[in-house]
Design an enzyme around this catalytic site. Structure first.
Site, PDB file in Angstrom:
ATOM      1  N   HIS A  65       8.045   2.699  -5.031  1.00  0.00           N
ATOM      2  CA  HIS A  65       7.435   1.439  -4.614  1.00  0.00           C
ATOM      3  C   HIS A  65       7.468   1.293  -3.091  1.00  0.00           C
ATOM      4  O   HIS A  65       6.450   0.963  -2.468  1.00  0.00           O
ATOM      5  CB  HIS A  65       8.181   0.280  -5.297  1.00  0.00           C
ATOM      6  N   GLU A  66       8.627   1.554  -2.486  1.00  0.00           N
ATOM      7  CA  GLU A  66       8.757   1.378  -1.032  1.00  0.00           C
ATOM      8  C   GLU A  66       7.971   2.436  -0.263  1.00  0.00           C
ATOM      9  O   GLU A  66       7.359   2.138   0.766  1.00  0.00           O
ATOM     10  CB  GLU A  66      10.226   1.369  -0.613  1.00  0.00           C
ATOM     11  N   CYS A 126       7.142  -7.785  -6.099  1.00  0.00           N
ATOM     12  CA  CYS A 126       7.224  -7.398  -4.689  1.00  0.00           C
ATOM     13  C   CYS A 126       7.456  -8.634  -3.843  1.00  0.00           C
ATOM     14  O   CYS A 126       6.821  -9.673  -4.071  1.00  0.00           O
ATOM     15  CB  CYS A 126       5.919  -6.702  -4.288  1.00  0.00           C
ATOM     16  N   HIS A 178       4.435   1.507   0.050  1.00  0.00           N
ATOM     17  CA  HIS A 178       4.168   0.563   1.149  1.00  0.00           C
ATOM     18  C   HIS A 178       3.866   1.302   2.457  1.00  0.00           C
ATOM     19  O   HIS A 178       3.033   0.855   3.248  1.00  0.00           O
ATOM     20  CB  HIS A 178       5.357  -0.377   1.368  1.00  0.00           C
TER      21      HIS A 178
END
Length: 154
Positions: free
Chosen positions: A132-133, A90, A136
């Site tokens: 993954h995004e 990341c 966030h």
């Protein structure tokens, strides 16, 4: 437009749930361009607004042809296929890597910069990047999902 400094873990914004975008304004359009520019300059394949210090539900992910997909208020509407454990890193956690289990096929839905609802069926590495995004945006970093965490030379 502009390249922003990437927010580094453990900055508190990386642990907050990002705010929903209610209207696509010129400010949101600039944010999207800045996310793309910052992602590319930083050598990433995806980036979420909180990673540049903005608590908005906006992400960018490169498709397999390296074209940026900007999604506003993205959500995963279907997870399919097998799970696979693979290495993730990341931009907000430089030099640290981990083994993370993710689904390898999913449908993601959100809004494009024209305000139209769009959906994408994505597989493989692109599916991993979207998960993954979107994590966030919910205050989750890959370290939270990693079964193994390690440092390696860049």
């Amino acid at each position: 437009m502009a390249v922003f400094q990437i927010v580094q873990y453990p900055d508190p914004i990386l642990r907050e749930k990002a705010r929903e975008v209610r209207k696509i304004t010129p400010q949101i359009e600039r944010l999207a361009v800045n996310l793309v520019d910052t992602m590319r300059r930083s050598g990433g394949v995806g980036l979420a607004a909180p990673q540049i210090g903005v608590s908005k539900r906006v992400i960018v992910v490169e498709d397999p042809e390296k074209n940026p997909i900007v999604l506003i208020n993205p959500e995963i509407v279907r997870l399919e296929g097998d799970k696979e454990t693979a290495e993730e890193g990341c931009l907000s956690v430089p030099g640290v890597w981990g083994q993370v289990e993710r689904r390898m096929c999913l449908t993601v839905r959100g809004y494009n910069l024209e305000g139209k609802q769009v959906a994408y069926l994505v597989e493989g590495f692109t599916a991993r990047a979207f998960q993954h995004e979107i994590d966030h945006l919910d205050g989750i970093v890959f370290l939270d999902r990693a079964t193994t965490i390690y440092k390696r030379k860049e």
